[in-house]
Design an enzyme around this catalytic site. Sequence first.
Site, short mmCIF file in Angstrom:
data_model
loop_
_atom_site.label_atom_id
_atom_site.label_comp_id
_atom_site.label_asym_id
_atom_site.label_seq_id
_atom_site.Cartn_x
_atom_site.Cartn_y
_atom_site.Cartn_z
N HIS A 54 -5.93 1.58 -4.39
CA HIS A 54 -5.01 1.10 -3.35
C HIS A 54 -4.58 -0.33 -3.65
O HIS A 54 -5.19 -1.04 -4.46
CB HIS A 54 -5.64 1.19 -1.96
CG HIS A 54 -6.76 0.24 -1.72
ND1 HIS A 54 -7.03 -0.30 -0.48
CD2 HIS A 54 -7.72 -0.28 -2.54
CE1 HIS A 54 -8.09 -1.09 -0.54
NE2 HIS A 54 -8.53 -1.09 -1.78
N HIS A 113 -2.56 1.14 6.80
CA HIS A 113 -2.97 1.05 5.40
C HIS A 113 -3.22 2.44 4.84
O HIS A 113 -3.59 3.36 5.57
CB HIS A 113 -4.23 0.19 5.27
CG HIS A 113 -4.57 -0.12 3.83
ND1 HIS A 113 -3.79 -0.94 3.05
CD2 HIS A 113 -5.61 0.28 3.05
CE1 HIS A 113 -4.32 -1.02 1.84
NE2 HIS A 113 -5.42 -0.29 1.81
N CYS A 150 0.81 -1.23 0.00
CA CYS A 150 0.00 0.00 0.00
C CYS A 150 0.84 1.28 0.00
O CYS A 150 0.62 2.18 -0.81
CB CYS A 150 -0.98 -0.02 1.17
SG CYS A 150 -0.22 0.05 2.81
#
Length: 385
Positions: free
Chosen positions: A357, A345, A297
């Site tokens: 993402h 994240h 990420c």
Amino acid sequence: MASHRKSRPSGSRVAGIRTPALATAALTSVALLSQSANAAPAADDKPSLEEVEKKVGDLYRQAESATEKYNSAKEKTTKQRKRVDTLLDDVAQRTQKLNEAREELGSFASAQYRTGASAPDTATFLLADTPQDYFDQTQLMDRMTGRQKEAVDDFVTQQSATMEKRREATASLETLTESQGDLKSAKTTVQQKLADARELLSKLTAEEKARLAEIERQKQQEAERKAAELARQQAAEAAAQETAQQQESGTGTSESSDTSVADSSYATKAEKVLAFARSTIGKPYVWGATGPDSYDCSGLTQAAWNAAGISLPRTTWDQVNAGTTVSLSAAQPGDLVFFYDDISHVGIYIGNGMMIHAPKPGAYVREESIFYDGESSIHSVVRPA
């Protein structure tokens, strides 16, 4: 008549008590029933599908958190290794110069010894690894010429600097060893969490996997509904802001003009960020990866903003501080959306409540609602640059 009488079975009752044969059979039945009763809860001990889903989700998040620790340790290890290499090169160069200075002093000492200008132990003093307060050796210094004294000064200065660099190199090597230990520990944690998640999923039946997919589909529908709701809210706020700016421009206020210039500059960078992010859709999530074939990420967000000429730190924990925090309703394309209390994240906002993402192991870079794991999972929104 007696000859026709049937013999009593060995298991007849006597005073209301079973004989041993029947008692044994009864006890056996009781034991079997007891075993069955004890065995029954074993099936009940199996976690529900919802519990499995939650556990797998938790394991993936723990793996992502460990991935960020890995990324941080890797970055630290890389920098530390470069520092160690630089220090060792410096020590090698200084040692070479020190040896040259030592040879020069040795030639002076030898010349003095041959001429009797100094005591024989002068050479030992000059060639020692650690000169002992040579300035206090007044008798020796008095016998030296100006050039020889300069050579001694130069030697001692170089020796002191070299020893200091050696100490720095030793300390840096110790730090490097610690960083490598942290790196190995984080890697082990990531691998273990992912292995645990795979094991849980492997125990599901085909029917349970189908039900799990349905649960995920319903979550996505809810996430998309929330995204549409946010999009409407943002559109309304944008319209209100545009109206306010038009009114301000009519009164000659210059502040709205400055804001428009800033927004335009950011929008230009954001276009490059989004263009890069869209080009990575479909590439696999791989923990610790920074491209170009796979990403985690924070590796994706770092690479995307780098395409716009902005350097972001490697980890989510640092990226969250690399810009200005804005409200969710004020989020603009290009902003970074961070998730969970541990900020493990991050995704790139593309507008209308959606983001690009790198979700998790086994998944691919994709567009998805920022509410994919519920509104409560959103930690903050940050505008880089």
